[in-house]
Design a protein around this motif. Sequence first.
Motif, PDB file in Angstrom:
ATOM      1  N   ILE A 293     -68.695  53.926  17.167  1.00  0.00           N
ATOM      2  CA  ILE A 293     -68.488  53.519  18.203  1.00  0.00           C
ATOM      3  C   ILE A 293     -67.314  52.740  18.638  1.00  0.00           C
ATOM      4  O   ILE A 293     -66.816  52.917  19.767  1.00  0.00           O
ATOM      5  N   ALA A 294     -66.974  51.597  17.980  1.00  0.00           N
ATOM      6  CA  ALA A 294     -65.764  50.905  18.218  1.00  0.00           C
ATOM      7  C   ALA A 294     -64.673  51.752  18.054  1.00  0.00           C
ATOM      8  O   ALA A 294     -63.620  51.617  18.851  1.00  0.00           O
ATOM      9  N   ALA A 295     -64.682  52.785  17.135  1.00  0.00           N
ATOM     10  CA  ALA A 295     -63.601  53.431  16.788  1.00  0.00           C
ATOM     11  C   ALA A 295     -63.241  54.474  17.901  1.00  0.00           C
ATOM     12  O   ALA A 295     -62.189  54.569  18.623  1.00  0.00           O
ATOM     13  N   MET A 296     -64.426  54.940  18.401  1.00  0.00           N
ATOM     14  CA  MET A 296     -64.365  56.106  19.458  1.00  0.00           C
ATOM     15  C   MET A 296     -63.850  55.563  20.896  1.00  0.00           C
ATOM     16  O   MET A 296     -63.258  56.230  21.613  1.00  0.00           O
ATOM     17  N   ALA A 297     -64.201  54.343  21.008  1.00  0.00           N
ATOM     18  CA  ALA A 297     -63.893  53.525  22.189  1.00  0.00           C
ATOM     19  C   ALA A 297     -62.390  53.284  22.333  1.00  0.00           C
ATOM     20  O   ALA A 297     -61.746  53.410  23.480  1.00  0.00           O
ATOM     21  N   ALA A 298     -61.564  53.320  21.097  1.00  0.00           N
ATOM     22  CA  ALA A 298     -60.310  52.898  21.037  1.00  0.00           C
ATOM     23  C   ALA A 298     -59.121  54.207  20.568  1.00  0.00           C
ATOM     24  O   ALA A 298     -57.964  53.819  20.684  1.00  0.00           O
TER      25      ALA A 298
ATOM     26  N   ILE B 297     -58.574  56.147   9.714  1.00  0.00           N
ATOM     27  CA  ILE B 297     -58.478  55.925  11.223  1.00  0.00           C
ATOM     28  C   ILE B 297     -58.997  54.420  11.599  1.00  0.00           C
ATOM     29  O   ILE B 297     -58.570  53.781  12.570  1.00  0.00           O
ATOM     30  N   TYR B 298     -60.248  54.201  10.901  1.00  0.00           N
ATOM     31  CA  TYR B 298     -60.837  52.845  11.226  1.00  0.00           C
ATOM     32  C   TYR B 298     -59.920  51.924  10.930  1.00  0.00           C
ATOM     33  O   TYR B 298     -59.925  50.807  11.653  1.00  0.00           O
ATOM     34  N   ASP B 299     -59.153  52.044   9.806  1.00  0.00           N
ATOM     35  CA  ASP B 299     -58.333  50.734   9.452  1.00  0.00           C
ATOM     36  C   ASP B 299     -57.218  50.662  10.542  1.00  0.00           C
ATOM     37  O   ASP B 299     -56.818  49.395  10.968  1.00  0.00           O
ATOM     38  N   ALA B 300     -56.744  51.778  11.007  1.00  0.00           N
ATOM     39  CA  ALA B 300     -55.575  51.845  12.018  1.00  0.00           C
ATOM     40  C   ALA B 300     -56.157  51.256  13.234  1.00  0.00           C
ATOM     41  O   ALA B 300     -55.156  50.731  14.003  1.00  0.00           O
TER      42      ALA B 300
ATOM     43  N   GLU C 201     -56.503  62.738  19.562  1.00  0.00           N
ATOM     44  CA  GLU C 201     -56.359  63.214  18.039  1.00  0.00           C
ATOM     45  C   GLU C 201     -57.227  62.945  17.095  1.00  0.00           C
ATOM     46  O   GLU C 201     -57.565  63.312  16.217  1.00  0.00           O
ATOM     47  N   GLN C 202     -57.295  61.150  17.228  1.00  0.00           N
ATOM     48  CA  GLN C 202     -58.025  60.673  16.257  1.00  0.00           C
ATOM     49  C   GLN C 202     -59.484  60.774  16.616  1.00  0.00           C
ATOM     50  O   GLN C 202     -60.364  61.112  15.373  1.00  0.00           O
ATOM     51  N   ARG C 203     -60.116  61.157  17.766  1.00  0.00           N
ATOM     52  CA  ARG C 203     -61.447  61.391  17.898  1.00  0.00           C
ATOM     53  C   ARG C 203     -61.752  62.799  17.163  1.00  0.00           C
ATOM     54  O   ARG C 203     -62.755  62.988  16.743  1.00  0.00           O
ATOM     55  N   ALA C 204     -60.799  63.681  17.311  1.00  0.00           N
ATOM     56  CA  ALA C 204     -60.876  65.057  16.786  1.00  0.00           C
ATOM     57  C   ALA C 204     -61.278  64.995  15.184  1.00  0.00           C
ATOM     58  O   ALA C 204     -62.241  65.588  14.712  1.00  0.00           O
ATOM     59  N   ALA C 205     -60.166  63.920  14.532  1.00  0.00           N
ATOM     60  CA  ALA C 205     -60.159  63.757  13.126  1.00  0.00           C
ATOM     61  C   ALA C 205     -61.570  63.126  12.712  1.00  0.00           C
ATOM     62  O   ALA C 205     -62.108  63.632  11.634  1.00  0.00           O
ATOM     63  N   ILE C 206     -62.095  62.353  13.494  1.00  0.00           N
ATOM     64  CA  ILE C 206     -63.220  61.563  13.132  1.00  0.00           C
ATOM     65  C   ILE C 206     -64.400  62.518  13.110  1.00  0.00           C
ATOM     66  O   ILE C 206     -65.363  62.491  12.150  1.00  0.00           O
TER      67      ILE C 206
END
Length: 323
Positions: free
Chosen positions: A243-248, A273-276, A252-257
């Motif tokens: 949830i934290a990742a998708m909010a930020a 991606i989480y690390d970034a 492109e990152q969302r698609a990769a997740i």
Amino acid sequence: MMKNTDELLQRIETELEKLPLEQIEPQGLYAPVRYILEDGGKRIRPLLCLLSADLCGGKVSEALPAAIAVEVFHNFTLLHDDIMDRAPMRRGRPTVHLKWSENSAILSGDAMLIFAYQILSSGNYAELLPELLAVFNRAAMEVCQGQQYDMEFERTDREVSEAEYLEMIRLKTSVLLAAALEMGAIVGGASPAERRALYDFGVNLGLAFQIQDDLLDTYGDAETFGKAIGGDIAVGKKTFLHIAAMAAASAEQRAAIWAPGDMDEKLLRVRGIYDALGVRSAAEAAIERYFTRALASLRRAHEDADRLAVLEKYAYSLLKRTK
């Protein structure tokens, strides 16, 4: 005087072993109950119940039925959760619905729920039973509500907010910890303010504990965690980290997740991606925030720091775990 946690854990195991599950028929109903109760687990909830009773000046022996009832109820929820999740393993062993059958697991779970009420009602605290049942019933219903939210979150394509997620884990995880503490406090003769403080301690401890579990599933060590790392990522579970990742994240990152891949490849991709995005730090900050609130609530429950020490130490051990 506060008891040693190892001593209390042994009392819990001894009490569970006394349950007459081998002597009653049909064994097709009771053997699965014995199986799920005997395979360990951390016994967090009954231990918190006993520690709370002791903190409030009660006798551990008088709180044991309440503690065991909570543990039986907790394992009942696991048995049914495993069916809903189609989980193949629980604590390193085949789940009940695979070892026996789904029908057996459903019926044995129903029996466990009834068994929990029988155990709770058997305690030597007749005048306190209405209060204990009120707390137990409220928590039992809230756990069901939390499980329903969890299933709905898994079925929906929309993103779940952090507030929605926190409410779900409060219901599914935290309230039973809190109820165990409040029930111990009731047996121990606590005041309403002390009961509330211990309940709030349990809620915030449970929130920190579940976010820690999310963190371990992505960043833990498979050997010490006891199961493969990355299971939540593999199935696209909407955890605190997701949830934290998708909010930020960018589009492109969302698609990769969300993109498919084998478990190892997807874990590395999504964890990168989480690390970034600083998701690990966000989760660690949330754990610290709720744990700090938990300790503040605990310290409102009793003025004697020495008597609080065992519960504080145990709370720290839960948040320093690797499994």
